[in-house]
Design an enzyme around this catalytic site. Structure first.
Site, PDB file in Angstrom:
ATOM      1  N   CYS A  73       9.442 -10.590 -21.089  1.00 29.60           N
ATOM      2  CA  CYS A  73       9.544  -9.827 -22.340  1.00 29.60           C
ATOM      3  C   CYS A  73      10.461  -8.627 -22.164  1.00 29.60           C
ATOM      4  O   CYS A  73      11.358  -8.374 -22.982  1.00 29.60           O
ATOM      5  CB  CYS A  73       8.162  -9.374 -22.780  1.00 29.60           C
ATOM      6  SG  CYS A  73       8.173  -8.287 -24.224  1.00 29.60           S
ATOM      7  N   GLU A 146       7.569 -15.846 -25.994  1.00 26.91           N
ATOM      8  CA  GLU A 146       8.361 -14.751 -26.564  1.00 26.91           C
ATOM      9  C   GLU A 146       9.420 -15.299 -27.523  1.00 26.91           C
ATOM     10  O   GLU A 146       9.660 -14.730 -28.591  1.00 26.91           O
ATOM     11  CB  GLU A 146       9.012 -13.945 -25.440  1.00 26.91           C
ATOM     12  CG  GLU A 146       9.691 -12.664 -25.911  1.00 26.91           C
ATOM     13  CD  GLU A 146       8.726 -11.704 -26.576  1.00 26.91           C
ATOM     14  OE1 GLU A 146       9.099 -11.157 -27.639  1.00 26.91           O
ATOM     15  OE2 GLU A 146       7.615 -11.511 -26.061  1.00 26.91           O
TER      16      GLU A 146
END
Length: 474
Positions: A73, A146
Site C-alpha cells: 500500500c 489494494e
C-alpha cells in the site's frame, strides 16, 4: 484507531475537511481492512496450529507478516502519486487533491515507505523458506486487494479507459492484432526451429536412419544456421542504414516511410530464399515443431491478457497474430497449450510430405506490406456493426505500417533502433500513460474520445500489464 488512521484523520482536519458521521465503506475497502486486521492478529493461511505467539522468533514472524501486508500500500501510493504529479500542468496545480498528492509525493512519505521495506527485509533474514513463501503470498494478496480498492472507486466523469468499460451500452467491437516474435514470445521462433533441426540431425547421426532427403550432419547444420544468422544480422543493419533519411523530416512522412520499407521487403524476401536454398528447414517433424510450440516461453502476462479479452462480456473481440514466423503450426500450438481459444494466425507455413517438412516455405508474410495487406483484409471482414476500435501491438520495423494504421498502435519494449528510424520519418513515441492523460484532458475539455490512426503517434509500453490496464482495467 491505527497509527495510519490517526495520521490520516489529523491531515484531513488540517485541510479543512470533516469525516462523515456514517461509514460508507464499500466491499473492496472492507476486504482490505479485514485482511490487514487478520494478518496483524496472526490469522494467516498456513499458520494454523502454531499456538500463542511467545518467543522472539514468533514475534519476528508475525511482524514480518504484518509489514508484508502494509508495504504494498505504501509503495503503490508513493509510486502513483509521483506518476500523477509528473503529468500535472501548472494550471492544474490548484486542484482539490493538490495537498493530498504533495503529501504522498513528499520525502517524508517516501522515507516511511522505504523504512517499512527495509525493516521487512531485515525481519525476513531469520525466516524459513516456508515462512518466506507466506510473506510473498501476503504481499501479492495485499497488492491485489489494494488494486481492487482503487478499481472500486466511483467514476464521476467520462473516461477513455479501460476500453472494455467506457464504450457505448451496446459494447465495443475490438480487433486486436499483434506480432508474435518478441511481442508475444520471449524467444525468437527462428531460433526454436533451428534447435528442432539440429536435434533432429543429431538423432539422425546416431540412428543412421534412411531419409528421402540428403542428410546434413548436426555439426554442419549448426554451422549453416550460425552463418545464416550472422549474415542476416549484418545485412539487415546495412539495409536499415540505407533506408534511413539523411535528415530528420519535420513532420510525419508516411509515404516516405512506405517507400523506404519497400527496400526492407526485398531484403526479407531474399533472406527467406537463402534459408530455403540452404536446406536447413528440410526434414523437421511436425510433431517436434508442435511440441516446441507447446513449451514456448511467453512474455509475462501476454496469454492472460488475450484470454481475458476473448472472454470479456463487455466487448465483442477477436485476436489476430501477424508474424514473419516460418511455421504457423508453431504459433498455433503455442497458444493452444495455454487454454486459449483458437486464434487467427497469419504467417508463413512449412509444407510437409507425410509429417516431415520438405524444406520449402509457403510465403505469406515476408514484409511490412504483407502485414499491412493482412491487417486491411482483417478490417474489411469486420464490417461496420456498431462502434469499432483496432489495436495493433508490435515491436519491430516490420510492424510500423500496421501500428500507424491502427486506431491505437502500441510498441512494446521500444528499441533504440526502432525509435531512431521512426523519428527520422516524423513518428512520435509517447508513453501510453502520458498519452492517456492527454486524451483524458481533451475529453474533459469538451473534445471527443475517438482514437484515430495515421496520426503519426505510437504509444509505448514496457509490459503486457499496461496493455491489460488499457483494455480491461486493473
Amino acid at each position: 484507531m491505527s497509527i495510519f488512521s490517526f495520521q490520516g484523520y489529523i491531515i484531513i482536519q488540517e485541510w479543512g475537511f470533516e469525516l462523515p458521521k456514517v461509514s460508507t465503506s464499500d466491499s473492496a475497502t472492507v476486504r482490505y481492512t479485514d485482511f490487514l486486521l487478520a494478518t496483524s492478529a496472526g490469522k494467516v493461511e498456513g499458520e494454523k496450529g502454531r499456538g500463542k505467539i511467545v518467543t522472539p522468533f514468533e514475534k519476528t514472524r508475525l511482524a514480518a507478516y504484518a509489514l508484508s501486508a502494509i508495504a504494498p500500500c505504501m509503495r503503490l501510493y508513493s509510486f502513483l502519486s509521483k506518476e500523477i504529479k509528473a503529468v500535472l500542468v501548472p494550471e492544474e496545480s490548484n486542484n482539490i487533491y493538490e495537498r493530498w498528492i504533495d503529501c504522498l509525493c513528499s520525502e517524508s512519505f517516501e522515507a516511511y515507505a522505504s523504512r517499512i521495506e527495509d525493516l521487512l527485509d531485515k525481519l525476513c533474514i531469520t525466516l524459513t523458506g516456508e515462512e518466506l513463501d507466506v510473506v510473498e503470498k501476503l504481499y501479492h494478496q495485499a497488492m491485489k486487494l489494494e488494486l481492487e480498492f482503487i478499481s472500486a472507486q466511483p467514476i464521476t466523469q467520462s473516461t477513455i479507459t479501460p476500453i472494455s468499460q467506457v464504450q457505448e451500452p451496446a459494447g465495443c467491437n475490438l480487433t486486436l492484432c499483434c506480432d508474435f516474435d518478441m511481442t508475444c514470445s520471449a524467444v525468437d521462433s527462428s531460433a526454436l526451429l533451428a534447435d528442432v533441426a539440429i536435434i533432429a540431425a543429431a538423432k539422425s547421426d546416431l540412428d543412421d536412419c534412411e531419409s528421402p532427403y540428403a542428410h546434413i550432419s548436426a555439426s554442419d547444420l549448426r554451422a549453416t544456421w550460425s552463418n545464416l544468422s550472422s549474415k542476416y544480422i549484418e545485412e539487415y543493419e546495412k539495409c536499415i542504414e540505407s533506408i534511413m533519411p539523411s535528415e530528420t523530416v519535420g513532420q510525419f512522412d508516411y509515404e516516405g516511410l512506405c517507400k523506404a520499407l519497400v527496400q526492407l521487403s526485398d531484403f526479407e524476401s531474399r533472406a527467406n530464399d537463402m534459408v530455403v536454398h540452404s536446406g536447413v528447414l528440410r526434414g523437421l517433424s511436425q510433431e517436434d515443431i508442435k511440441r516446441v510450440g507447446e513449451h514456448l516461453i511467453f512474455q509475462n502476462g501476454c496469454k492472460n491478457v488475450l484470454q481475458e479479452i476473448l472472454g470479456s462480456e463487455n466487448m465483442h473481440a477477436d485476436v489476430h497474430i501477424l508474424s514473419y514466423c516460418w511455421s504457423g503450426d508453431l504459433i498455433r500450438s503455442a497458444f493452444s497449450s495455454g487454454a486459449l481459444p483458437v486464434l487467427n494466425v497469419h504467417s508463413n507455413e512449412l509444407p510437409y510430405e507425410g509429417s516431415v517438412t520438405t524444406g520449402n516455405m509457403i510465403k505469406k508474410m515476408e514484409s511490412p506490406m504483407d502485414k499491412l495487406q493482412a491487417f486491411n483484409d482483417i478490417l474489411k471482414s469486420c464490417g461496420n456493426n456498431g462502434k469499432h476500435i483496432t489495436v495493433y501491438i508490435g515491436g519491430s520495423v516490420g510492424d510500423f505500417l500496421c501500428l500507424l494504421n491502427a486506431d491505437v498502435g502500441i510498441v512494446i519494449g521500444l528499441s533504440a533502433g526502432l525509435k531512431r528510424l521512426g523519428e527520422q520519418f516524423g513518428i512520435s513515441f509517447v508513453p501510453l500513460f502520458s498519452g492517456l492523460v492527454t486524451k483524458q484532458r481533451e475529453l474533459a475539455e469538451g473534445g471527443c474520445s475517438v482514437w484515430r490512426g495515421m496520426s503519426g503517434i505510437l504509444y509505448t509500453v514496457s509490459s503486457w500489464a499496461e496493455i491489460h490496464a488499457f483494455v480491461l482495467g486493473l
